[in-house]
Design a protein around this motif. Sequence first.
Motif, PDB file in Angstrom:
ATOM      1  N   LEU A  83      39.780  42.233  57.675  1.00  0.00           N
ATOM      2  CA  LEU A  83      39.205  41.066  56.990  1.00  0.00           C
ATOM      3  C   LEU A  83      40.167  39.887  56.989  1.00  0.00           C
ATOM      4  CD1 LEU A  83      37.192  39.565  55.158  1.00  0.00           C
ATOM      5  CD2 LEU A  83      38.196  40.778  53.207  1.00  0.00           C
ATOM      6  N   ILE A  84      41.402  40.120  56.558  1.00  0.00           N
ATOM      7  CA  ILE A  84      42.330  38.994  56.402  1.00  0.00           C
ATOM      8  C   ILE A  84      42.885  38.478  57.724  1.00  0.00           C
ATOM      9  CG2 ILE A  84      42.981  39.783  54.089  1.00  0.00           C
ATOM     10  CD1 ILE A  84      45.650  40.703  55.282  1.00  0.00           C
ATOM     11  N   THR A  85      42.759  39.273  58.791  1.00  0.00           N
ATOM     12  CA  THR A  85      43.224  38.822  60.104  1.00  0.00           C
ATOM     13  C   THR A  85      42.083  38.291  60.958  1.00  0.00           C
ATOM     14  OG1 THR A  85      43.038  41.073  61.032  1.00  0.00           O
ATOM     15  CG2 THR A  85      45.176  40.418  60.122  1.00  0.00           C
ATOM     16  N   HIS A  86      40.885  38.285  60.396  1.00  0.00           N
ATOM     17  CA  HIS A  86      39.738  37.813  61.155  1.00  0.00           C
ATOM     18  C   HIS A  86      39.869  36.318  61.460  1.00  0.00           C
ATOM     19  CE1 HIS A  86      35.557  36.399  61.836  1.00  0.00           C
ATOM     20  NE2 HIS A  86      35.411  37.586  62.392  1.00  0.00           N
ATOM     21  N   SER A  87      39.425  35.945  62.649  1.00  0.00           N
ATOM     22  CA  SER A  87      39.439  34.538  63.045  1.00  0.00           C
ATOM     23  C   SER A  87      38.003  34.079  63.307  1.00  0.00           C
ATOM     24  CB  SER A  87      40.292  34.353  64.299  1.00  0.00           C
ATOM     25  OG  SER A  87      40.334  32.995  64.681  1.00  0.00           O
ATOM     26  N   PRO A  88      37.527  33.039  62.621  1.00  0.00           N
ATOM     27  CA  PRO A  88      38.277  32.194  61.684  1.00  0.00           C
ATOM     28  C   PRO A  88      38.546  32.909  60.353  1.00  0.00           C
ATOM     29  CG  PRO A  88      35.973  31.564  61.718  1.00  0.00           C
ATOM     30  CD  PRO A  88      36.141  32.573  62.809  1.00  0.00           C
ATOM     31  N   LYS A  89      39.633  32.518  59.729  1.00  0.00           N
ATOM     32  CA  LYS A  89      40.057  33.160  58.486  1.00  0.00           C
ATOM     33  C   LYS A  89      39.094  32.846  57.352  1.00  0.00           C
ATOM     34  CE  LYS A  89      43.950  33.393  55.250  1.00  0.00           C
ATOM     35  NZ  LYS A  89      45.321  32.914  54.944  1.00  0.00           N
ATOM     36  N   VAL A  90      38.813  33.853  56.533  1.00  0.00           N
ATOM     37  CA  VAL A  90      37.987  33.650  55.342  1.00  0.00           C
ATOM     38  C   VAL A  90      38.893  33.095  54.242  1.00  0.00           C
ATOM     39  CG1 VAL A  90      36.517  34.717  53.598  1.00  0.00           C
ATOM     40  CG2 VAL A  90      36.479  35.583  55.957  1.00  0.00           C
ATOM     41  N   PRO A  91      38.619  31.890  53.731  1.00  0.00           N
ATOM     42  CA  PRO A  91      39.464  31.312  52.684  1.00  0.00           C
ATOM     43  C   PRO A  91      39.542  32.214  51.463  1.00  0.00           C
ATOM     44  CG  PRO A  91      37.988  29.659  53.599  1.00  0.00           C
ATOM     45  CD  PRO A  91      37.532  30.987  54.133  1.00  0.00           C
ATOM     46  N   PHE A  92      40.696  32.243  50.816  1.00  0.00           N
ATOM     47  CA  PHE A  92      40.912  33.098  49.653  1.00  0.00           C
ATOM     48  C   PHE A  92      39.827  32.885  48.600  1.00  0.00           C
ATOM     49  CE2 PHE A  92      42.819  34.054  45.498  1.00  0.00           C
ATOM     50  CZ  PHE A  92      43.272  35.344  45.713  1.00  0.00           C
ATOM     51  N   LYS A  93      39.472  31.642  48.354  1.00  0.00           N
ATOM     52  CA  LYS A  93      38.493  31.330  47.310  1.00  0.00           C
ATOM     53  C   LYS A  93      37.078  31.771  47.671  1.00  0.00           C
ATOM     54  CE  LYS A  93      41.169  29.459  44.251  1.00  0.00           C
ATOM     55  NZ  LYS A  93      41.367  30.123  42.923  1.00  0.00           N
ATOM     56  N   GLU A  94      36.869  32.153  48.923  1.00  0.00           N
ATOM     57  CA  GLU A  94      35.545  32.627  49.338  1.00  0.00           C
ATOM     58  C   GLU A  94      35.467  34.149  49.374  1.00  0.00           C
ATOM     59  OE1 GLU A  94      34.225  30.744  52.916  1.00  0.00           O
ATOM     60  OE2 GLU A  94      34.679  28.724  52.178  1.00  0.00           O
ATOM     61  N   LEU A  95      36.577  34.811  49.073  1.00  0.00           N
ATOM     62  CA  LEU A  95      36.571  36.268  48.980  1.00  0.00           C
ATOM     63  C   LEU A  95      35.895  36.680  47.676  1.00  0.00           C
ATOM     64  CD1 LEU A  95      40.257  36.988  50.088  1.00  0.00           C
ATOM     65  CD2 LEU A  95      38.177  37.332  51.445  1.00  0.00           C
ATOM     66  N   PRO A  96      35.368  37.897  47.588  1.00  0.00           N
ATOM     67  CA  PRO A  96      34.781  38.358  46.326  1.00  0.00           C
ATOM     68  C   PRO A  96      35.775  38.187  45.172  1.00  0.00           C
ATOM     69  CG  PRO A  96      34.256  39.895  48.070  1.00  0.00           C
ATOM     70  CD  PRO A  96      35.246  38.917  48.650  1.00  0.00           C
ATOM     71  N   LEU A  97      35.266  37.838  44.018  1.00  0.00           N
ATOM     72  CA  LEU A  97      36.122  37.609  42.860  1.00  0.00           C
ATOM     73  C   LEU A  97      36.977  38.835  42.549  1.00  0.00           C
ATOM     74  CD1 LEU A  97      36.914  35.635  40.621  1.00  0.00           C
ATOM     75  CD2 LEU A  97      35.022  36.539  39.244  1.00  0.00           C
ATOM     76  N   GLN A  98      36.433  40.020  42.789  1.00  0.00           N
ATOM     77  CA  GLN A  98      37.189  41.248  42.518  1.00  0.00           C
ATOM     78  C   GLN A  98      38.442  41.329  43.398  1.00  0.00           C
ATOM     79  OE1 GLN A  98      33.937  41.002  43.188  1.00  0.00           O
ATOM     80  NE2 GLN A  98      32.721  42.585  42.134  1.00  0.00           N
ATOM     81  N   ILE A  99      38.320  40.928  44.669  1.00  0.00           N
ATOM     82  CA  ILE A  99      39.480  40.936  45.564  1.00  0.00           C
ATOM     83  C   ILE A  99      40.494  39.897  45.115  1.00  0.00           C
ATOM     84  CG2 ILE A  99      40.276  40.427  47.906  1.00  0.00           C
ATOM     85  CD1 ILE A  99      37.767  41.670  49.008  1.00  0.00           C
ATOM     86  N   GLN A 100      40.021  38.720  44.779  1.00  0.00           N
ATOM     87  CA  GLN A 100      40.922  37.665  44.311  1.00  0.00           C
ATOM     88  C   GLN A 100      41.696  38.125  43.072  1.00  0.00           C
ATOM     89  OE1 GLN A 100      39.285  33.650  43.944  1.00  0.00           O
ATOM     90  NE2 GLN A 100      37.526  34.264  45.180  1.00  0.00           N
ATOM     91  N   THR A 101      40.972  38.669  42.111  1.00  0.00           N
ATOM     92  CA  THR A 101      41.590  39.073  40.842  1.00  0.00           C
ATOM     93  C   THR A 101      42.616  40.174  41.036  1.00  0.00           C
ATOM     94  OG1 THR A 101      39.551  38.514  39.655  1.00  0.00           O
ATOM     95  CG2 THR A 101      41.129  39.949  38.531  1.00  0.00           C
ATOM     96  N   HIS A 102      42.232  41.231  41.752  1.00  0.00           N
ATOM     97  CA  HIS A 102      43.144  42.355  41.966  1.00  0.00           C
ATOM     98  C   HIS A 102      44.359  41.919  42.765  1.00  0.00           C
ATOM     99  CE1 HIS A 102      44.136  46.644  42.181  1.00  0.00           C
ATOM    100  NE2 HIS A 102      44.478  46.434  43.447  1.00  0.00           N
ATOM    101  N   SER A 103      44.154  41.072  43.759  1.00  0.00           N
ATOM    102  CA  SER A 103      45.255  40.601  44.597  1.00  0.00           C
ATOM    103  C   SER A 103      46.280  39.834  43.777  1.00  0.00           C
ATOM    104  CB  SER A 103      44.707  39.714  45.719  1.00  0.00           C
ATOM    105  OG  SER A 103      45.765  39.233  46.536  1.00  0.00           O
ATOM    106  N   VAL A 104      45.819  38.915  42.946  1.00  0.00           N
ATOM    107  CA  VAL A 104      46.735  38.097  42.138  1.00  0.00           C
ATOM    108  C   VAL A 104      47.501  38.962  41.140  1.00  0.00           C
ATOM    109  CG1 VAL A 104      46.866  36.302  40.372  1.00  0.00           C
ATOM    110  CG2 VAL A 104      45.408  35.973  42.381  1.00  0.00           C
ATOM    111  N   ILE A 105      46.789  39.833  40.428  1.00  0.00           N
ATOM    112  CA  ILE A 105      47.435  40.674  39.409  1.00  0.00           C
ATOM    113  C   ILE A 105      48.475  41.590  40.031  1.00  0.00           C
ATOM    114  CG2 ILE A 105      47.052  42.582  37.794  1.00  0.00           C
ATOM    115  CD1 ILE A 105      44.347  41.315  37.123  1.00  0.00           C
ATOM    116  N   LYS A 106      48.116  42.260  41.134  1.00  0.00           N
ATOM    117  CA  LYS A 106      49.035  43.209  41.760  1.00  0.00           C
ATOM    118  C   LYS A 106      50.177  42.520  42.505  1.00  0.00           C
ATOM    119  CE  LYS A 106      47.311  46.972  40.291  1.00  0.00           C
ATOM    120  NZ  LYS A 106      48.113  47.851  39.379  1.00  0.00           N
ATOM    121  N   THR A 107      49.988  41.263  42.885  1.00  0.00           N
ATOM    122  CA  THR A 107      51.078  40.512  43.511  1.00  0.00           C
ATOM    123  C   THR A 107      52.117  40.123  42.475  1.00  0.00           C
ATOM    124  OG1 THR A 107      49.631  39.631  45.252  1.00  0.00           O
ATOM    125  CG2 THR A 107      51.663  38.422  44.803  1.00  0.00           C
ATOM    126  N   LEU A 108      51.661  39.728  41.298  1.00  0.00           N
ATOM    127  CA  LEU A 108      52.573  39.285  40.239  1.00  0.00           C
ATOM    128  C   LEU A 108      53.192  40.447  39.467  1.00  0.00           C
ATOM    129  CD1 LEU A 108      50.467  36.337  38.757  1.00  0.00           C
ATOM    130  CD2 LEU A 108      52.453  36.161  40.263  1.00  0.00           C
TER     131      LEU A 108
END
Length: 228
Positions: free
Chosen positions: A69-94
């Motif tokens: 998914l994240i290496t797909h071209s054209p890239k899917v913008p972060f804000k267009e990913l499902p909210l669940q992916i955005q939320t989990h990604s931010v929390i687990k990154t921090l």
Amino acid sequence: MTSSEALKQFEESLQMAEALIKIEENFNDPPSYEEQKAVQGLRGGAAVLIVASWENYLGRLIEEELTNLITHSPKVPFKELPLQIQTHSVIKTLEPAMKDANKINKLRDIERACQSVIDGKVDPALFSDTRSNPSPKRIREMFGNIGIDNIFVCIRGDFDIQWDKVESSTFINDKLGEIMERRHVVAHKADALKITRSDLNNYIKFMKIVAPLFEKQLRVHISNIIMA
């Protein structure tokens, strides 16, 4: 469509469990007193291998498909990913940066983590942690983190066709729970008395049906995100 590398490895790993099951079939069923230890060892070993293969598969599958998914071209913008992916990604990154005991390192780690969040980077490895317990609850959580609500309901229609037997609405959840529990008893209590030959063959059949359905559902989900 070719199978994922995760599924290929899972099927290969299951062959080890199947090999033990074939050896066990050379003994009497039920085993004689002299055969009991050997039979318990073989059945217990097969049960542990089935769950180990399953746990490895879940993590690898999610990481592999999210990488696609994240290496797909054209890239899917972060804000267009499902909210669940955005939320989990931010929390687990921090999260790791906030837990660093060294205050100086913590500040630097937080800065790096924040920049990663600002850049909209997604690390697939952050979604693949089974917590060494691929239980039905943990599986629902893992797939929920990528936007698939109740994976068991999603695959139920296809499962029923392949299983070819009417079962309860909670069958997939219950069967996975049973397999995990049998493995726990073997691993922590060295007790395989309650595992029958029929159980093991049934578990193998079940896993061979469920695993590809997980892959199919995840790939459809990823494809829908890309095409949205």
